[in-house]
Design an enzyme around this catalytic site. Structure first.
Site, PDB file in Angstrom:
ATOM      1  N   GLY A 121      11.611  13.889  -3.880  1.00 55.33           N
ATOM      2  CA  GLY A 121      12.700  13.532  -2.971  1.00 55.33           C
ATOM      3  C   GLY A 121      12.282  13.477  -1.509  1.00 55.33           C
ATOM      4  N   LEU A 124       7.876   9.928  -0.859  1.00 53.57           N
ATOM      5  CA  LEU A 124       6.448   9.692  -1.096  1.00 53.57           C
ATOM      6  C   LEU A 124       6.201   9.143  -2.508  1.00 53.57           C
ATOM      7  CD1 LEU A 124       4.948  12.849   0.699  1.00 53.57           C
ATOM      8  CD2 LEU A 124       5.234  10.540   1.616  1.00 53.57           C
ATOM      9  N   SER A 127       8.564   9.260  -8.101  1.00 55.64           N
ATOM     10  CA  SER A 127       9.005   8.574  -9.332  1.00 55.64           C
ATOM     11  C   SER A 127       8.029   7.480  -9.740  1.00 55.64           C
ATOM     12  CB  SER A 127      10.413   7.988  -9.212  1.00 55.64           C
ATOM     13  OG  SER A 127      10.940   8.100  -7.950  1.00 55.64           O
ATOM     14  N   ASP A 171       6.063   0.649  -4.224  1.00 55.48           N
ATOM     15  CA  ASP A 171       5.579   1.979  -4.620  1.00 55.48           C
ATOM     16  C   ASP A 171       4.718   1.910  -5.878  1.00 55.48           C
ATOM     17  OD1 ASP A 171       7.339   2.477  -2.594  1.00 55.48           O
ATOM     18  OD2 ASP A 171       8.870   3.400  -3.864  1.00 55.48           O
TER      19      ASP A 171
HETATM   20  C1  GLA Z   1      11.637   2.751  -1.553  1.00 57.88           C
HETATM   21  C2  GLA Z   1      11.552   1.643  -2.611  1.00 57.88           C
HETATM   22  C3  GLA Z   1      10.561   0.562  -2.177  1.00 57.88           C
HETATM   23  C4  GLA Z   1      10.847   0.079  -0.761  1.00 57.88           C
HETATM   24  C5  GLA Z   1      11.021   1.249   0.193  1.00 57.88           C
HETATM   25  C6  GLA Z   1      11.458   0.818   1.557  1.00 57.88           C
HETATM   26  O1  GLA Z   1      10.424   3.437  -1.488  1.00 57.88           O
HETATM   27  O2  GLA Z   1      11.164   2.168  -3.847  1.00 57.88           O
HETATM   28  O3  GLA Z   1      10.580  -0.494  -3.103  1.00 57.88           O
HETATM   29  O4  GLA Z   1      11.957  -0.782  -0.738  1.00 57.88           O
HETATM   30  O5  GLA Z   1      11.952   2.200  -0.290  1.00 57.88           O
HETATM   31  O6  GLA Z   1      10.443   0.136   2.204  1.00 57.88           O
END
Ligand code: GLA
Length: 384
Positions: A121, A124, A127, A171
């Protein structure tokens, strides 16, 4: 940090089977926020906090998941894996299993031990690291190799369709494809990317405001809806604008009056952020650290004022960092509304920077922040 040997031992004791171990890192985003689902540019780096997944086959027709961090086990008959989310941590690995199955990969009975040190949370990408570690482990068990970009898309689908969080590709992509000592400039339109070396004399200092962030929370979704609304309105005038990636500041100046104010501000952030991100990659590649720092600063201001995705604590963390010796650039990183700031800091100043930033933040907020001095790391891989 749990060592690979410790994790193997744990898995052996629990499941009486020899596992293979896979890792997938969390990430920090240097610049390019909320641009991924607008088919724009992002420049994250994988970090040396990761999820480890130990996996072995079973012969009883079950999928057994053990989360070492929570000391919890979940068992599912292979013949009737949940088809939709349960709201538990097991949704992440189950979502990946379902997406692999949907792509025609037969899921075998298996035991999976998950352990991770990506702070939860905190923005970073804990998930994404669980999803990518699971995908690497299961494809490893199946003896198949899915290319990194496709693995990332599969994990994104698990999060969008199974977990129910409407995230972009950033991510999962960097967790699958990151490289040690490099940031990754990703074009979210066609998933082409290049790696930009982070100079050896720089440290990635990540400062956790301790304000919890969740992309399942409503704010991420409302921002995304505003971005899409602005795009729809601009596209009425210029149908070539399929995503905000295609729009320019001139478009916004011309037709911005038709867009509700909040959505107009979100659009201004996205359009300017795309330009900044591409320029930041160039600045990193040419070692123009002054420009890079300035772009990170502008990105934070835009994220805070136009995108309104910051919070008082994150703004303070950035403001305090800006006063410290050795700072190249600081900004709130990730989905927003809390979580961590990313600070590019001269390596030799990093330790003092960390101590002073923590003390100053605690003095003003009463909150003790966690501050991590990280390095850019490789994407997912088999260990040991
Ligand atoms: C989260 C989402 C990403 C991206 C960022 C914001 O990490 O998982 O896909 O949209 O927010 O940049």
């Amino acid at each position: 940090m749990q060592s690979v040997d410790q994790l193997k031992e744990l898995h052996r004791k629990r499941f009486a089977a020899e596992p293979a171990v896979f890792a997938a890192p969390g990430r920090v985003n240097l610049i390019g926020e909320h641009t991924d689902y607008a088919e724009g540019f992002v420049m994250p780096a994988a970090i040396d906090f990761a999820t480890l997944a130990a996996i072995s086959p079973r012969n009883d027709g079950r999928v057994v998941l053990w989360a070492e961090n929570f000391s919890e086990e979940r068992t599912f008959p292979l013949a009737s894996l949940p088809g939709s989310r349960t709201g538990e941590w097991s949704d992440y690995p189950l979502g990946v299993l379902q997406m692999l199955a949907a792509d025609g990969h037969p899921i075998p009975a298996l035991s999976l031990t998950l352990w991770g040190d990506v702070p939860l949370g905190s923005g970073l990408s804990s998930s994404a690291s669980v999803e990518v570690a699971t995908a690497s482990a299961v494809t490893g068990l199946l003896g198949i190799k899915i290319p990194g970009p496709e693995l990332a898309q599969l994990c994104q689908r698990a999060e969008n369709e199974f977990v129910g969080a409407n995230c972009g590709i950033m991510d999962q992509f960097v967790s699958a494809n990151g490289a040690a000592d490099h940031a990754l400039l990703l074009d979210c339109r066609d998933l082409s990317y290049r790696l930009a070396p982070i100079p050896k004399n720089l440290a990635l200092v990540i400062a956790n405001t301790m304000v919890r962030h969740s992309i399942a929370g409503g704010e991420y979704g409302t921002r995304r809806a505003e971005v899409e609304l602005a795009c729809t309105i601009l596209a009425r005038h210029r149908p070539q604008i399929r995503f905000l990636r295609d729009a320019t500041i001139a478009d916004l100046e011309r037709w911005g009056d038709e867009i509700p104010e909040a959505a107009r501000k979100r659009a201004r952030h996205i359009i300017t952020e795309n330009t900044r991100t591409v320029e930041a990659a160039r600045a990193l590649e040419t070692n123009d650290l002054a420009r890079l720092g300035q772009l990170m600063h502008e990105a934070h201001v835009s994220y805070s004022r136009d995108f309104e995705a910051s919070c008082a604590e994150a703004d303070l963390m950035v403001e305090l960092a800006n006063k410290l010796h050795g700072l190249i650039g600081a900004r709130l990183t990730g989905g927003g509304f809390g979580g961590c700031t990313v600070n590019l800091v001269e390596q030799q100043a990093a330790q003092d920077f960390k101590v002073q930033l923590a003390a100053n933040y605690q003095k003003q907020t009463g909150i003790h922040p966690e501050i991590y001095v990280c390095h850019a790391s490789d994407g997912t891989r088999r260990l040991g």
